[in-house]
Design a protein around this motif. Structure first.
Motif, PDB file in Angstrom:
ATOM      1  N   LEU A  25      -4.867   6.327   4.051  1.00  0.00           N
ATOM      2  CA  LEU A  25      -4.665   5.168   2.617  1.00  0.00           C
ATOM      3  C   LEU A  25      -4.718   5.974   1.413  1.00  0.00           C
ATOM      4  O   LEU A  25      -5.778   6.424   1.195  1.00  0.00           O
ATOM      5  CB  LEU A  25      -5.549   4.099   2.987  1.00  0.00           C
ATOM      6  N   VAL A  26      -3.854   5.648   0.511  1.00  0.00           N
ATOM      7  CA  VAL A  26      -3.988   6.103  -1.169  1.00  0.00           C
ATOM      8  C   VAL A  26      -4.492   4.970  -1.915  1.00  0.00           C
ATOM      9  O   VAL A  26      -5.264   5.304  -2.500  1.00  0.00           O
ATOM     10  CB  VAL A  26      -2.841   6.880  -1.372  1.00  0.00           C
ATOM     11  N   ALA A  27      -3.534   3.953  -1.824  1.00  0.00           N
ATOM     12  CA  ALA A  27      -3.879   2.774  -2.638  1.00  0.00           C
ATOM     13  C   ALA A  27      -3.476   1.640  -2.295  1.00  0.00           C
ATOM     14  O   ALA A  27      -2.468   1.697  -1.478  1.00  0.00           O
ATOM     15  CB  ALA A  27      -3.382   3.157  -4.189  1.00  0.00           C
ATOM     16  N   THR A  28      -3.875   0.352  -2.580  1.00  0.00           N
ATOM     17  CA  THR A  28      -3.412  -0.843  -2.339  1.00  0.00           C
ATOM     18  C   THR A  28      -3.269  -1.834  -3.260  1.00  0.00           C
ATOM     19  O   THR A  28      -4.315  -1.574  -4.131  1.00  0.00           O
ATOM     20  CB  THR A  28      -4.577  -1.377  -1.137  1.00  0.00           C
ATOM     21  N   ILE A  29      -2.412  -2.758  -3.460  1.00  0.00           N
ATOM     22  CA  ILE A  29      -2.450  -3.754  -4.433  1.00  0.00           C
ATOM     23  C   ILE A  29      -2.170  -5.108  -3.663  1.00  0.00           C
ATOM     24  O   ILE A  29      -1.292  -5.030  -2.892  1.00  0.00           O
ATOM     25  CB  ILE A  29      -1.445  -3.374  -5.496  1.00  0.00           C
ATOM     26  N   CYS A  53       5.190   3.946   1.929  1.00  0.00           N
ATOM     27  CA  CYS A  53       5.177   2.575   1.370  1.00  0.00           C
ATOM     28  C   CYS A  53       4.804   1.543   2.807  1.00  0.00           C
ATOM     29  O   CYS A  53       5.353   1.831   3.657  1.00  0.00           O
ATOM     30  CB  CYS A  53       6.445   2.096   0.671  1.00  0.00           C
ATOM     31  N   PHE A  54       3.845   0.531   2.345  1.00  0.00           N
ATOM     32  CA  PHE A  54       3.366  -0.057   3.664  1.00  0.00           C
ATOM     33  C   PHE A  54       3.519  -1.539   3.206  1.00  0.00           C
ATOM     34  O   PHE A  54       2.723  -1.971   2.208  1.00  0.00           O
ATOM     35  CB  PHE A  54       2.170   0.514   4.166  1.00  0.00           C
ATOM     36  N   SER A  82       0.710  -1.045  -0.079  1.00  0.00           N
ATOM     37  CA  SER A  82       0.009  -0.074   0.032  1.00  0.00           C
ATOM     38  C   SER A  82       0.768   1.120  -0.088  1.00  0.00           C
ATOM     39  O   SER A  82       1.986   1.137   0.457  1.00  0.00           O
ATOM     40  CB  SER A  82      -0.825   0.157   1.205  1.00  0.00           C
ATOM     41  N   TRP A  83       0.282   2.280  -0.400  1.00  0.00           N
ATOM     42  CA  TRP A  83       0.959   3.788  -0.287  1.00  0.00           C
ATOM     43  C   TRP A  83      -0.272   4.416   0.634  1.00  0.00           C
ATOM     44  O   TRP A  83      -1.157   4.537   0.301  1.00  0.00           O
ATOM     45  CB  TRP A  83       1.068   4.178  -1.526  1.00  0.00           C
ATOM     46  N   TYR A  84       0.316   5.006   1.676  1.00  0.00           N
ATOM     47  CA  TYR A  84      -0.361   6.124   2.399  1.00  0.00           C
ATOM     48  C   TYR A  84       0.400   7.374   2.423  1.00  0.00           C
ATOM     49  O   TYR A  84       1.576   7.436   1.760  1.00  0.00           O
ATOM     50  CB  TYR A  84      -0.093   5.626   3.921  1.00  0.00           C
ATOM     51  N   GLY A  96      -2.351 -10.833  -5.488  1.00  0.00           N
ATOM     52  CA  GLY A  96      -3.121 -11.258  -6.419  1.00  0.00           C
ATOM     53  C   GLY A  96      -3.224  -9.968  -7.761  1.00  0.00           C
ATOM     54  O   GLY A  96      -4.029 -10.293  -8.441  1.00  0.00           O
ATOM     55  N   SER A  97      -2.802  -9.042  -7.301  1.00  0.00           N
ATOM     56  CA  SER A  97      -2.719  -7.626  -8.128  1.00  0.00           C
ATOM     57  C   SER A  97      -4.104  -7.041  -8.096  1.00  0.00           C
ATOM     58  O   SER A  97      -4.446  -6.109  -9.059  1.00  0.00           O
ATOM     59  CB  SER A  97      -2.102  -7.892  -9.416  1.00  0.00           C
ATOM     60  N   THR A  98      -5.008  -7.234  -7.291  1.00  0.00           N
ATOM     61  CA  THR A  98      -6.305  -6.464  -7.093  1.00  0.00           C
ATOM     62  C   THR A  98      -5.987  -5.239  -6.487  1.00  0.00           C
ATOM     63  O   THR A  98      -5.391  -4.966  -5.364  1.00  0.00           O
ATOM     64  CB  THR A  98      -7.223  -7.330  -6.254  1.00  0.00           C
ATOM     65  N   THR A  99      -6.535  -4.040  -6.996  1.00  0.00           N
ATOM     66  CA  THR A  99      -5.958  -2.716  -6.471  1.00  0.00           C
ATOM     67  C   THR A  99      -7.429  -2.005  -6.068  1.00  0.00           C
ATOM     68  O   THR A  99      -8.666  -2.379  -6.048  1.00  0.00           O
ATOM     69  CB  THR A  99      -5.595  -1.769  -7.589  1.00  0.00           C
ATOM     70  N   ASN A 100      -6.961  -1.130  -5.007  1.00  0.00           N
ATOM     71  CA  ASN A 100      -8.014  -0.448  -4.446  1.00  0.00           C
ATOM     72  C   ASN A 100      -7.455   1.087  -4.183  1.00  0.00           C
ATOM     73  O   ASN A 100      -6.443   1.167  -3.882  1.00  0.00           O
ATOM     74  CB  ASN A 100      -8.558  -0.801  -3.132  1.00  0.00           C
TER      75      ASN A 100
END
Length: 115
Positions: free
Chosen positions: A47-51, A95-96, A35-37, A54-58
Protein backbone atom coordinates in the motif's frame (compact mmCIF):
# COMPACT_ATOMS: atom_id res chain seq x y z
CA UNK A 1 -18.81 -3.15 -15.84
CA UNK A 2 -16.28 -1.66 -13.44
CA UNK A 3 -13.12 -0.19 -14.92
CA UNK A 4 -10.16 1.50 -13.26
CA UNK A 5 -7.76 2.86 -15.83
CA UNK A 6 -4.37 4.15 -14.69
CA UNK A 7 -2.20 6.51 -16.67
CA UNK A 8 0.81 8.75 -16.19
CA UNK A 9 3.55 6.23 -15.59
CA UNK A 10 6.89 6.31 -17.35
CA UNK A 11 10.62 6.73 -17.01
CA UNK A 12 11.91 9.54 -14.82
CA UNK A 13 15.30 10.47 -13.39
CA UNK A 14 15.95 10.35 -9.64
CA UNK A 15 14.63 13.50 -8.02
CA UNK A 16 12.00 13.93 -10.70
CA UNK A 17 8.22 13.95 -10.51
CA UNK A 18 5.30 12.08 -12.02
CA UNK A 19 1.55 12.36 -11.63
CA UNK A 20 -0.49 9.19 -11.89
CA UNK A 21 -4.20 9.24 -12.66
CA UNK A 22 -6.84 6.57 -12.24
CA UNK A 23 -10.16 7.09 -13.99
CA UNK A 24 -13.03 5.01 -12.65
CA UNK A 25 -16.27 3.95 -14.30
CA UNK A 26 -19.07 1.60 -13.36
CA UNK A 27 -18.95 2.51 -9.66
CA UNK A 28 -20.36 5.27 -7.45
CA UNK A 29 -16.92 6.82 -7.20
CA UNK A 30 -17.66 9.23 -4.36
CA UNK A 31 -18.62 6.35 -2.04
CA UNK A 32 -15.37 4.47 -2.51
CA UNK A 33 -12.13 4.60 -0.61
CA UNK A 34 -9.42 4.87 -3.24
CA UNK A 35 -5.87 3.63 -2.86
CA UNK A 36 -2.63 3.32 -4.74
CA UNK A 37 -0.55 0.17 -4.34
CA UNK A 38 2.75 -0.74 -5.95
CA UNK A 39 4.62 -3.91 -6.70
CA UNK A 40 8.33 -4.02 -7.44
CA UNK A 41 9.94 -7.03 -9.16
CA UNK A 42 10.30 -9.92 -6.73
CA UNK A 43 8.41 -8.11 -3.97
CA UNK A 44 4.90 -8.22 -2.57
CA UNK A 45 2.34 -5.62 -3.50
CA UNK A 46 2.33 -2.83 -0.91
CA UNK A 47 0.00 0.00 0.00
CA UNK A 48 1.31 3.44 -0.96
CA UNK A 49 -1.52 5.84 -0.15
CA UNK A 50 -5.24 5.91 0.61
CA UNK A 51 -7.95 8.55 0.43
CA UNK A 52 -11.36 7.94 1.94
CA UNK A 53 -14.72 9.16 0.67
CA UNK A 54 -14.34 12.04 3.11
CA UNK A 55 -10.86 12.82 1.72
CA UNK A 56 -8.93 11.61 4.74
CA UNK A 57 -5.51 10.51 3.54
CA UNK A 58 -2.94 8.04 4.76
CA UNK A 59 0.54 7.23 3.45
CA UNK A 60 3.19 4.59 3.73
CA UNK A 61 6.11 5.84 5.80
CA UNK A 62 8.59 5.81 2.94
CA UNK A 63 6.49 8.11 0.74
CA UNK A 64 5.30 10.60 3.37
CA UNK A 65 6.26 14.13 2.41
CA UNK A 66 7.00 13.10 -1.18
CA UNK A 67 3.71 11.70 -2.51
CA UNK A 68 0.24 13.26 -2.41
CA UNK A 69 -3.00 11.44 -3.10
CA UNK A 70 -6.08 13.40 -4.13
CA UNK A 71 -9.44 12.81 -5.74
CA UNK A 72 -11.87 14.61 -8.01
CA UNK A 73 -15.31 13.10 -7.53
CA UNK A 74 -16.77 15.08 -10.43
CA UNK A 75 -14.27 13.41 -12.75
CA UNK A 76 -14.33 10.05 -10.93
CA UNK A 77 -10.55 10.21 -10.84
CA UNK A 78 -7.91 9.68 -8.18
CA UNK A 79 -4.40 11.07 -8.51
CA UNK A 80 -1.00 10.34 -7.07
CA UNK A 81 1.49 13.19 -7.28
CA UNK A 82 4.97 11.75 -6.81
CA UNK A 83 7.88 14.09 -6.13
CA UNK A 84 11.54 13.52 -5.25
CA UNK A 85 11.37 10.11 -6.83
CA UNK A 86 13.97 7.51 -5.92
CA UNK A 87 15.10 4.34 -7.70
CA UNK A 88 13.37 2.36 -4.93
CA UNK A 89 10.06 3.82 -6.13
CA UNK A 90 10.37 1.79 -9.31
CA UNK A 91 7.34 -0.50 -9.51
CA UNK A 92 4.04 -1.15 -11.20
CA UNK A 93 1.49 1.15 -9.55
CA UNK A 94 -2.07 -0.06 -9.15
CA UNK A 95 -5.28 1.78 -8.42
CA UNK A 96 -7.70 0.13 -5.97
CA UNK A 97 -11.30 0.97 -5.13
CA UNK A 98 -13.10 -0.36 -2.09
CA UNK A 99 -16.60 0.04 -0.62
CA UNK A 100 -18.60 -2.33 1.58
CA UNK A 101 -16.49 -5.35 0.69
CA UNK A 102 -16.55 -4.70 -3.03
CA UNK A 103 -12.97 -4.32 -4.24
CA UNK A 104 -11.66 -3.47 -7.68
CA UNK A 105 -8.17 -3.24 -9.19
CA UNK A 106 -6.80 -1.39 -12.15
CA UNK A 107 -4.40 -2.96 -14.62
CA UNK A 108 -1.36 -1.03 -13.38
CA UNK A 109 1.05 1.49 -14.79
CA UNK A 110 4.83 1.15 -14.79
CA UNK A 111 6.97 3.73 -13.02
CA UNK A 112 10.72 3.49 -13.55
CA UNK A 113 13.12 5.79 -11.72
CA UNK A 114 16.56 5.61 -13.26
CA UNK A 115 19.34 7.80 -14.54
Amino acid sequence: QVQLVESGGGLVQPGGSLRLSCAASGIIFSFHTMSWYRQAPGKQRELVATITSGSTTNYADDVKGRFTISRDNAKATVYLQMNSLKPDDTAVYYCFASWRGNNYWGQGTQVTVSS
